[in-house]
Motif scaffolding. Structure first.
Motif, PDB file in Angstrom:
ATOM      1  N   HIS A 110       0.865  -1.180   0.000  1.00 55.43           N
ATOM      2  CA  HIS A 110       0.000   0.000   0.000  1.00 55.43           C
ATOM      3  C   HIS A 110       0.906   1.236   0.000  1.00 55.43           C
ATOM      4  N   HIS A 111       0.667   2.157  -0.922  1.00 49.72           N
ATOM      5  CA  HIS A 111       1.556   3.313  -1.095  1.00 49.72           C
ATOM      6  C   HIS A 111       1.739   4.116   0.216  1.00 49.72           C
ATOM      7  N   ILE A 112       0.659   4.268   0.967  1.00 56.02           N
ATOM      8  CA  ILE A 112       0.750   5.067   2.205  1.00 56.02           C
ATOM      9  C   ILE A 112       1.532   4.323   3.297  1.00 56.02           C
ATOM     10  N   GLY A 114       4.004   2.644   2.590  1.00 55.80           N
ATOM     11  CA  GLY A 114       5.357   2.980   2.146  1.00 55.80           C
ATOM     12  C   GLY A 114       5.799   4.333   2.682  1.00 55.80           C
ATOM     13  N   HIS A 115       4.946   5.347   2.527  1.00 57.34           N
ATOM     14  CA  HIS A 115       5.323   6.681   3.030  1.00 57.34           C
ATOM     15  C   HIS A 115       5.637   6.627   4.531  1.00 57.34           C
ATOM     16  N   ILE A 116       4.837   5.883   5.274  1.00 55.38           N
ATOM     17  CA  ILE A 116       5.081   5.773   6.727  1.00 55.38           C
ATOM     18  C   ILE A 116       6.430   5.082   6.970  1.00 55.38           C
ATOM     19  N   SER A 136       0.289  14.013   1.667  1.00 58.95           N
ATOM     20  CA  SER A 136       0.841  13.852   0.322  1.00 58.95           C
ATOM     21  C   SER A 136      -0.076  14.554  -0.685  1.00 58.95           C
ATOM     22  N   GLY A 137       0.149  14.268  -1.964  1.00 57.03           N
ATOM     23  CA  GLY A 137      -0.696  14.863  -2.994  1.00 57.03           C
ATOM     24  C   GLY A 137      -2.103  14.270  -2.992  1.00 57.03           C
ATOM     25  N   GLY A 138      -2.264  13.087  -2.430  1.00 52.54           N
ATOM     26  CA  GLY A 138      -3.575  12.430  -2.432  1.00 52.54           C
ATOM     27  C   GLY A 138      -4.156  12.181  -1.055  1.00 52.54           C
ATOM     28  N   VAL A 162      -3.727  17.907   1.409  1.00 56.83           N
ATOM     29  CA  VAL A 162      -2.960  19.138   1.630  1.00 56.83           C
ATOM     30  C   VAL A 162      -1.985  19.412   0.471  1.00 56.83           C
ATOM     31  N   GLY A 163      -1.380  18.359  -0.101  1.00 56.75           N
ATOM     32  CA  GLY A 163      -0.467  18.550  -1.243  1.00 56.75           C
ATOM     33  C   GLY A 163      -1.214  19.121  -2.438  1.00 56.75           C
ATOM     34  N   GLU A 164      -2.435  18.623  -2.613  1.00 50.84           N
ATOM     35  CA  GLU A 164      -3.290  19.111  -3.702  1.00 50.84           C
ATOM     36  C   GLU A 164      -3.582  20.608  -3.494  1.00 50.84           C
ATOM     37  N   PHE A 166      -1.665  22.760  -1.867  1.00 52.81           N
ATOM     38  CA  PHE A 166      -0.418  23.481  -2.191  1.00 52.81           C
ATOM     39  C   PHE A 166      -0.314  23.654  -3.711  1.00 52.81           C
ATOM     40  N   ASP A 167      -0.614  22.563  -4.449  1.00 52.25           N
ATOM     41  CA  ASP A 167      -0.472  22.613  -5.916  1.00 52.25           C
ATOM     42  C   ASP A 167      -1.466  23.599  -6.531  1.00 52.25           C
ATOM     43  N   LYS A 168      -2.696  23.644  -5.964  1.00 49.90           N
ATOM     44  CA  LYS A 168      -3.702  24.558  -6.522  1.00 49.90           C
ATOM     45  C   LYS A 168      -3.368  26.009  -6.191  1.00 49.90           C
ATOM     46  N   GLY A 179       3.633  22.356  -7.244  1.00 51.71           N
ATOM     47  CA  GLY A 179       3.426  23.590  -6.507  1.00 51.71           C
ATOM     48  C   GLY A 179       4.013  23.643  -5.115  1.00 51.71           C
ATOM     49  N   GLY A 180       4.001  22.511  -4.405  1.00 56.68           N
ATOM     50  CA  GLY A 180       4.419  22.520  -2.997  1.00 56.68           C
ATOM     51  C   GLY A 180       5.755  23.199  -2.765  1.00 56.68           C
ATOM     52  N   PRO A 181       6.818  22.712  -3.417  1.00 57.00           N
ATOM     53  CA  PRO A 181       8.135  23.317  -3.178  1.00 57.00           C
ATOM     54  C   PRO A 181       8.178  24.782  -3.594  1.00 57.00           C
ATOM     55  N   GLY A 263       4.955  11.379   3.710  1.00 57.90           N
ATOM     56  CA  GLY A 263       4.331  11.865   2.470  1.00 57.90           C
ATOM     57  C   GLY A 263       5.104  13.037   1.880  1.00 57.90           C
ATOM     58  N   GLY A 264       4.789  13.386   0.638  1.00 55.92           N
ATOM     59  CA  GLY A 264       5.531  14.428  -0.067  1.00 55.92           C
ATOM     60  C   GLY A 264       5.579  15.762   0.659  1.00 55.92           C
ATOM     61  N   VAL A 265       4.474  16.138   1.339  1.00 50.85           N
ATOM     62  CA  VAL A 265       4.440  17.440   2.029  1.00 50.85           C
ATOM     63  C   VAL A 265       5.336  17.421   3.279  1.00 50.85           C
ATOM     64  N   ALA A 267       8.253  17.120   3.133  1.00 49.05           N
ATOM     65  CA  ALA A 267       9.461  17.850   2.713  1.00 49.05           C
ATOM     66  C   ALA A 267       9.380  19.325   3.100  1.00 49.05           C
ATOM     67  N   ASN A 268       8.196  19.775   3.526  1.00 52.58           N
ATOM     68  CA  ASN A 268       8.011  21.203   3.834  1.00 52.58           C
ATOM     69  C   ASN A 268       8.714  21.589   5.146  1.00 52.58           C
ATOM     70  N   ASP A 269       9.626  22.558   5.053  1.00 53.72           N
ATOM     71  CA  ASP A 269      10.440  22.961   6.222  1.00 53.72           C
ATOM     72  C   ASP A 269       9.594  23.438   7.387  1.00 53.72           C
ATOM     73  N   CYS A 294      10.939  11.517   1.380  1.00 50.84           N
ATOM     74  CA  CYS A 294       9.609  12.133   1.580  1.00 50.84           C
ATOM     75  C   CYS A 294       8.734  11.961   0.348  1.00 50.84           C
ATOM     76  N   THR A 295       9.222  12.422  -0.810  1.00 53.42           N
ATOM     77  CA  THR A 295       8.405  12.267  -2.029  1.00 53.42           C
ATOM     78  C   THR A 295       8.578  10.829  -2.543  1.00 53.42           C
ATOM     79  N   ASP A 296       7.764  10.465  -3.548  1.00 49.10           N
ATOM     80  CA  ASP A 296       7.668   9.057  -3.942  1.00 49.10           C
ATOM     81  C   ASP A 296       9.026   8.439  -4.279  1.00 49.10           C
ATOM     82  N   ASN A 297       9.282   7.272  -3.693  1.00 50.98           N
ATOM     83  CA  ASN A 297      10.529   6.543  -3.939  1.00 50.98           C
ATOM     84  C   ASN A 297      10.316   5.068  -3.623  1.00 50.98           C
TER      85      ASN A 297
HETATM   86  O1  KG4 Z   1       3.926  11.797  -1.716  1.00 50.51           O
HETATM   87  P1  KG4 Z   1       4.044  12.505  -2.982  1.00 50.51           P
HETATM   88  O2  KG4 Z   1       5.399  12.546  -3.667  1.00 50.51           O
HETATM   89  O3  KG4 Z   1       3.028  11.937  -4.026  1.00 50.51           O
HETATM   90  C1  KG4 Z   1       1.788  11.443  -3.625  1.00 50.51           C
HETATM   91  O4  KG4 Z   1       1.750  10.285  -3.144  1.00 50.51           O
HETATM   92  O5  KG4 Z   1       0.830  12.233  -3.740  1.00 50.51           O
HETATM   93  O6  KG4 Z   1       3.514  13.987  -2.700  1.00 50.51           O
HETATM   94  C2  KG4 Z   1       3.485  14.959  -3.689  1.00 50.51           C
HETATM   95  C3  KG4 Z   1       2.939  16.227  -3.083  1.00 50.51           C
HETATM   96  C4  KG4 Z   1       2.666  17.290  -4.125  1.00 50.51           C
HETATM   97  O7  KG4 Z   1       1.363  17.807  -3.919  1.00 50.51           O
HETATM   98  C5  KG4 Z   1       3.744  18.334  -3.839  1.00 50.51           C
HETATM   99  O8  KG4 Z   1       3.344  19.652  -4.186  1.00 50.51           O
HETATM  100  C6  KG4 Z   1       3.916  18.172  -2.340  1.00 50.51           C
HETATM  101  O9  KG4 Z   1       3.860  16.774  -2.135  1.00 50.51           O
HETATM  102  N1  KG4 Z   1       5.208  18.713  -1.866  1.00 50.51           N
HETATM  103  C7  KG4 Z   1       5.323  19.756  -1.019  1.00 50.51           C
HETATM  104  C8  KG4 Z   1       6.699  20.000  -0.856  1.00 50.51           C
HETATM  105  N2  KG4 Z   1       7.388  19.079  -1.612  1.00 50.51           N
HETATM  106  C9  KG4 Z   1       6.447  18.290  -2.217  1.00 50.51           C
HETATM  107  N3  KG4 Z   1       4.387  20.499  -0.405  1.00 50.51           N
HETATM  108  C10 KG4 Z   1       4.810  21.499   0.396  1.00 50.51           C
HETATM  109  N4  KG4 Z   1       6.106  21.806   0.588  1.00 50.51           N
HETATM  110  C11 KG4 Z   1       7.093  21.088  -0.011  1.00 50.51           C
HETATM  111  N5  KG4 Z   1       8.379  21.407   0.208  1.00 50.51           N
END
Ligand code: KG4
Ligand code: ZN
Length: 331
Positions: A110-112, A114-116, A136-138, A162-164, A166-168, A179-181, A263-265, A267-269, A294-297
């Motif tokens: 399960h992808h999540i 994995g993130h954990i 994350s993005g989802g 929340v990632g979505e 940030f992207d919007k 968008g997040g970074p 999750g990807g977010v 990565a946010n400081d 943090c982001t997908d790997n």
């Molecule tokens: O976990 P991930 O790589 O993919 C999913 O499983 O969704 O997360 C991607 C999300 C994107 O919405 C991206 O904008 C956000 O993580 N993200 C960040 C940062 N780096 C990536 N959001 C806020 N600050 C960041 N530094």
């Protein structure tokens, strides 16, 4: 034990070689960001095609860097959901073929989960039970990790992840994808001066669509006078505060003392710092994954695969399929 991890749930083709669940021998990530940014977001069909094109090269590089051959592999772990179903199918089909040819077990991940598990790669002391803030993005979940393969969702978003959001917001501010970074970078030179709404429910659920709409309305109203860096800072502070506030309440309610970010977010400081600060103030321990995990790997997928293998969660035949949605509690 040598595990090959495979991740293709979105726009990263990633394969890793992991030893004994926590030691990364190689972790190759081939990102498609440059291809999708032209379209302002991930185009699922294009993502699938590029996974097909890249996956064999990514495998070769992962094996080379780890200095092993296919014969050294004991287990294969692959993300089978949630994610883009066409993209997932590429990884799942590739993993099934390899497992069949090598006659070794195949572990669906399960992808999540994995993130954990990215936290196990960063900190060898972390063990369940703990609380995970998954952003994350989802997904935007507060999860009780009861054991390595047992999860309970305490809270989740009722609308956007929340990632979505940030992207919007990045799109509204004309910053581009992903968008997040970009929002986070701009926020570093901004002030928290815009008052934005904060959704609260009777439980610890989140909602981020109202704040996204508030940013859009401000952009339409203020046009050229919009202070973009201040909006970015106000937005970032607002969402990080609510994420951390609810997580700390969840910890008090459950009596669990350890919290991990995922999750990807993650990565946010601002989020990393705030979670550490608030955890410390309340006598809790915060675990923050290394940025590369943090982001997908695939390394995080292989680590979760290791614990699923130990728990006996093996795909018994080659009928494994990709699934766009799977509840982590079902596992
Ligand atoms: O976990 P991930 O790589 O993919 C999913 O499983 O969704 O997360 C991607 C999300 C994107 O919405 C991206 O904008 C956000 O993580 N993200 C960040 C940062 N780096 C990536 N959001 C806020 N600050 C960041 N530094
Ligand atoms: Zn992800």
């Amino acid at each position: 034990m040598i595990i090959l991890g495979i991740e293709t749930s979105c726009d990263e083709t990633s394969i890793c070689v992991l030893k004994d669940g926590r030691e990364v021998l190689s972790n190759i990530v081939s990102s498609q960001i440059d291809i999708h940014k032209e379209f302002g977001g991930v185009v699922p069909e294009i993502a699938s095609r590029h996974h097909i094109k890249n996956i064999s090269y990514v495998l070769d590089e992962a094996l080379d860097r780890a200095n092993i051959t296919l014969k050294d592999l004991d287990v294969i772990a692959v993300t089978y959901g949630p994610g883009l179903v066409g993209a997932l199918l590429v990884g799942v089909s590739f993993a099934k073929s390899l497992a069949y040819a090598l006659n070794i077990p195949l572990i669906p991940v399960h992808h999540i989960q994995g993130h954990i598990a990215a936290n196990y790669l960063t900190d060898s002391n972390l063990k369940p039970p703990f609380i995970a803030l998954v952003v994350s993005g989802g997904h935007s979940h507060i999860i009780k990790v009861e054991d390595y393969t047992k999860f309970k969702i305490i809270a989740k978003t009722r609308d956007d992840a929340v990632g979505e959001a940030f992207d919007k917001v990045a799109r509204v501010l004309g910053l581009g994808y992903p968008g997040g970074p970009k929002v986070s970078k701009l926020a570093k030179i901004g002030q928290d001066t815009y008052k934005l709404p904060k959704a609260k429910f009777e439980n610890l659920d989140f909602s981020f669509s109202g704040i996204k709409t508030a940013v859009l309305n401000l952009a339409n109203k203020e046009k050229d006078n919009l202070r973009k860096a201040d909006i970015a800072k106000s937005f970032e502070n607002n969402v990080c505060n609510i994420l951390v506030e609810n997580t700390i309440i969840a910890m008090k309610q459950t009596g669990i003392k350890d919290v991990a970010l995922a999750g990807g977010v993650a990565a946010n400081d601002t989020l990393r710092e705030l979670l550490c600060k608030k955890a410390k103030e309340n006598g809790f321990n915060a675990y923050i994954p290394k940025l590369e995990f943090c982001t997908d790997n695939a390394a995080m997928i292989a680590s979760a695969g290791y614990y699923n293998y130990l728990a006996g969660n093996v795909a018994n035949d080659l009928a494994l399929n990709a699934r766009a949605c799977i509840n982590i509690e079902e596992e």
